[in-house]
Scaffold this motif. Structure first.
Motif, PDB file in Angstrom:
ATOM      1  N   ASN A 321     -75.062  79.020  22.058  1.00 16.06           N
ATOM      2  CA  ASN A 321     -74.494  79.116  23.400  1.00 16.06           C
ATOM      3  C   ASN A 321     -73.097  79.736  23.423  1.00 16.06           C
ATOM      4  N   HIS A 322     -72.688  80.329  22.300  1.00 15.22           N
ATOM      5  CA  HIS A 322     -71.371  80.974  22.220  1.00 15.22           C
ATOM      6  C   HIS A 322     -71.511  82.296  21.470  1.00 15.22           C
ATOM      7  N   LYS A 323     -71.340  83.389  22.174  1.00 14.31           N
ATOM      8  CA  LYS A 323     -71.534  84.702  21.558  1.00 14.31           C
ATOM      9  C   LYS A 323     -70.532  84.986  20.451  1.00 14.31           C
ATOM     10  N   ASN A 324     -69.377  84.316  20.495  1.00 18.05           N
ATOM     11  CA  ASN A 324     -68.350  84.550  19.477  1.00 18.05           C
ATOM     12  C   ASN A 324     -68.557  83.691  18.225  1.00 18.05           C
ATOM     13  N   PHE A 325     -69.571  82.816  18.228  1.00 18.29           N
ATOM     14  CA  PHE A 325     -69.880  82.006  17.056  1.00 18.29           C
ATOM     15  C   PHE A 325     -70.878  82.761  16.167  1.00 18.29           C
ATOM     16  N   PRO A 326     -70.903  82.473  14.867  1.00 20.28           N
ATOM     17  CA  PRO A 326     -71.907  83.103  13.996  1.00 20.28           C
ATOM     18  C   PRO A 326     -73.317  82.802  14.495  1.00 20.28           C
ATOM     19  N   SER A 327     -74.192  83.771  14.418  1.00 24.65           N
ATOM     20  CA  SER A 327     -75.557  83.595  14.912  1.00 24.65           C
ATOM     21  C   SER A 327     -76.320  82.573  14.081  1.00 24.65           C
ATOM     22  N   ALA A 328     -77.081  81.730  14.772  1.00 26.27           N
ATOM     23  CA  ALA A 328     -77.934  80.755  14.100  1.00 26.27           C
ATOM     24  C   ALA A 328     -79.411  81.105  14.278  1.00 26.27           C
ATOM     25  N   VAL A 329     -79.677  82.343  14.695  1.00 25.83           N
ATOM     26  CA  VAL A 329     -81.058  82.787  14.900  1.00 25.83           C
ATOM     27  C   VAL A 329     -81.663  83.210  13.556  1.00 25.83           C
ATOM     28  N   LEU A 330     -82.813  82.658  13.254  1.00 25.35           N
ATOM     29  CA  LEU A 330     -83.587  83.087  12.092  1.00 25.35           C
ATOM     30  C   LEU A 330     -84.724  83.961  12.611  1.00 25.35           C
ATOM     31  N   LYS A 331     -84.682  85.233  12.262  1.00 21.24           N
ATOM     32  CA  LYS A 331     -85.685  86.175  12.733  1.00 21.24           C
ATOM     33  C   LYS A 331     -87.024  85.963  12.018  1.00 21.24           C
ATOM     34  N   LYS A 332     -88.081  86.260  12.727  1.00 22.14           N
ATOM     35  CA  LYS A 332     -89.429  86.182  12.167  1.00 22.14           C
ATOM     36  C   LYS A 332     -89.496  86.946  10.846  1.00 22.14           C
ATOM     37  N   GLY A 333     -90.000  86.268   9.817  1.00 24.80           N
ATOM     38  CA  GLY A 333     -90.187  86.912   8.526  1.00 24.80           C
ATOM     39  C   GLY A 333     -88.938  87.026   7.676  1.00 24.80           C
ATOM     40  N   LYS A 334     -87.762  86.702   8.241  1.00 25.16           N
ATOM     41  CA  LYS A 334     -86.526  86.765   7.475  1.00 25.16           C
ATOM     42  C   LYS A 334     -86.318  85.469   6.684  1.00 25.16           C
ATOM     43  N   HIS A 335     -85.466  85.553   5.692  1.00 26.25           N
ATOM     44  CA  HIS A 335     -85.268  84.428   4.777  1.00 26.25           C
ATOM     45  C   HIS A 335     -83.947  83.728   5.055  1.00 26.25           C
ATOM     46  N   TYR A 336     -84.009  82.412   5.217  1.00 20.14           N
ATOM     47  CA  TYR A 336     -82.797  81.586   5.369  1.00 20.14           C
ATOM     48  C   TYR A 336     -82.438  81.004   4.011  1.00 20.14           C
ATOM     49  N   HIS A 337     -81.167  81.122   3.648  1.00 21.72           N
ATOM     50  CA  HIS A 337     -80.693  80.550   2.396  1.00 21.72           C
ATOM     51  C   HIS A 337     -79.338  79.896   2.624  1.00 21.72           C
ATOM     52  N   HIS A 338     -79.174  78.737   2.025  1.00 20.23           N
ATOM     53  CA  HIS A 338     -77.937  77.957   2.188  1.00 20.23           C
ATOM     54  C   HIS A 338     -77.725  77.210   0.878  1.00 20.23           C
ATOM     55  N   GLN A 339     -76.526  77.345   0.322  1.00 22.02           N
ATOM     56  CA  GLN A 339     -76.197  76.588  -0.891  1.00 22.02           C
ATOM     57  C   GLN A 339     -74.893  75.836  -0.694  1.00 22.02           C
ATOM     58  N   THR A 340     -74.918  74.573  -1.067  1.00 20.85           N
ATOM     59  CA  THR A 340     -73.718  73.740  -1.073  1.00 20.85           C
ATOM     60  C   THR A 340     -73.669  72.995  -2.404  1.00 20.85           C
ATOM     61  N   ILE A 341     -72.467  72.875  -2.952  1.00 20.32           N
ATOM     62  CA  ILE A 341     -72.279  72.188  -4.233  1.00 20.32           C
ATOM     63  C   ILE A 341     -71.278  71.059  -4.051  1.00 20.32           C
ATOM     64  N   PHE A 342     -71.638  69.884  -4.533  1.00 23.43           N
ATOM     65  CA  PHE A 342     -70.726  68.744  -4.604  1.00 23.43           C
ATOM     66  C   PHE A 342     -70.371  68.573  -6.085  1.00 23.43           C
ATOM     67  N   ALA A 343     -69.166  68.985  -6.456  1.00 21.66           N
ATOM     68  CA  ALA A 343     -68.761  69.018  -7.857  1.00 21.66           C
ATOM     69  C   ALA A 343     -67.846  67.830  -8.166  1.00 21.66           C
ATOM     70  N   PHE A 344     -68.230  67.030  -9.153  1.00 20.54           N
ATOM     71  CA  PHE A 344     -67.489  65.816  -9.507  1.00 20.54           C
ATOM     72  C   PHE A 344     -66.766  65.993 -10.829  1.00 20.54           C
ATOM     73  N   GLU A 345     -65.556  65.424 -10.899  1.00 15.30           N
ATOM     74  CA  GLU A 345     -64.820  65.427 -12.159  1.00 15.30           C
ATOM     75  C   GLU A 345     -63.857  64.258 -12.199  1.00 15.30           C
ATOM     76  N   THR A 346     -63.607  63.770 -13.397  1.00 15.56           N
ATOM     77  CA  THR A 346     -62.606  62.717 -13.579  1.00 15.56           C
ATOM     78  C   THR A 346     -61.248  63.365 -13.832  1.00 15.56           C
ATOM     79  N   LEU A 347     -60.215  62.707 -13.346  1.00 19.90           N
ATOM     80  CA  LEU A 347     -58.853  63.258 -13.440  1.00 19.90           C
ATOM     81  C   LEU A 347     -58.072  62.621 -14.590  1.00 19.90           C
TER      82      LEU A 347
END
Length: 347
Positions: A321-347
């Motif tokens: 609903n906002h033209k200035n926001f990144p598009s969230a439309v997934l076109k027919k036949g196109k591929h959606y990919h999303h990667q998120t990493i939660f990286a843990f370490e001791t200090l």
């Protein structure tokens, strides 16, 4: 090497039976360092994430429930927590549960007053996911699949969605989404775990937070984006330098192009640090977990409004609903990919 629940029963346990008779299973992955990730195929949900401390103790750093019945019941709470679940088809709010696609107005189901939140009345978080693959070795992983039918919650197209959870040797939890649709549709997936590096029994406001963003989406009183961004410099939500996790936050922070690090959470109590990395346009950060005294969390813990913090890496809420926001439309036949990493370490 792939294995099934039959080959390795020690890694798989029954987690309960759904009302339709399907059995939900809990799959536990463990890396060589002893870090453990447990996932159920109801909602593609992370139920626990245990990190090994130096004294041989393991600390569970995500909120959740001990039973399937409690996960199901949690969606009837005054404010459903969506503990650990995959959110879809659209993470966040859609104003008036309405948007236009290819010149056609689409009216979605309403589950948050007059709006839609987190995919509707029965989004991906409440669905039975099929386990496609489990792999062991240095990078244990599990891949789950859900097929969302045409007009489910009134979204067009048959959508095939996959989520893979992987544990690495360096104590990273990698979350990867893939999807494609038979028609143009809307898609914005996220992982909705609540983290608490002091353990799921604690209070997250004792921890330090850094947010790698210079702006925040402005919203109305119902938390619907206005379409405008506000500069964060020296404002209340300027977390460019570490500050204690705020008692109340439910805001979307845009990330700069090609930026990887979205946020950092640190616990002085356990000298534990979690870095959130993503390829998504934004991270929505929310502090909560309140179960209103109606349902107990794992180990009979009474979760409260400051029990955990979510890092919902995603597109902007109400994006269609906002033209200035990144598009969230997934076109027919196109591929959606999303990667998120939660990286843990001791200090």
């Amino acid at each position: 090497m792939h294995f099934s629940q039959i080959d390795h029963p020690k890694n798989v346990n029954s987690f309960g039976i759904l009302p339709d008779g399907k059995e939900v299973l809990c799959y536990t992955l463990q890396n060589k360092n002893g870090m453990e990730l447990s996932v159920i195929n109801y909602g593609g949900t992370i139920t626990s994430l245990k990190f090994p401390l130096s004294n041989q103790e393991k600390i569970d750093v995500v909120l959740g429930f001990d039973s399937l019945a409690d996960y199901i019941a949690s969606y009837d709470l005054p404010n459903a927590p969506y503990f650990g679940a995959v959110i879809g088809r659209f993470a966040g709010r859609i104003n008036q549960a309405t948007f236009s696609l290819n010149g056609k107005e689409i009216n979605l189901t309403k589950n948050h007053g007059v709006h839609q939140l987190h995919g509707g009345v029965k989004g991906f978080s409440q669905q039975f996911w099929k386990v496609k693959k489990i792999s062991e070795g240095d990078y244990p992983s599990i891949t789950l699949e859900y097929i969302s039918l045409h007009l489910e919650e009134n979204y067009p197209g048959i959508l095939m969605a996959e989520v893979t959870y992987m544990l690495t040797e360096s104590n990273q939890v990698i979350v990867e989404f893939h999807a494609h649709s038979t028609e143009d549709t809307l898609l914005n997936l996220t992982q909705h775990s609540y983290f608490n590096l002091d353990g799921h029994q604690g209070n997250v406001t004792n921890q330090d937070l850094i947010i790698h963003s210079t702006s925040v989406l402005t919203t109305d009183e119902e938390n619907i984006p206005s379409g405008l961004l506000m500069d964060l410099k020296k404002g209340a939500f300027d977390f460019s330098n570490a500050k204690k996790v705020p008692i109340a936050i439910d805001n979307t922070f845009p990330l700069t192009e090609n930026q990887k690090v979205a946020a950092v959470l640190t616990s002085e109590q356990h000298n534990l640090k979690m870095t959130v990395l993503t390829d998504q346009p934004a991270v929505h950060i929310y502090v909560g977990g309140n179960c209103f005294g109606q349902i107990k969390g794992k180990e009979a813990v009474a979760y409260h409004p400051e029990s955990g913090i979510c890092f919902e890496t995603q597109n902007y809420p109400d994006a269609p609903n906002h033209k200035n926001f990144p598009s969230a439309v997934l076109k027919k036949g196109k591929h959606y990919h999303h990667q998120t990493i939660f990286a843990f370490e001791t200090l």
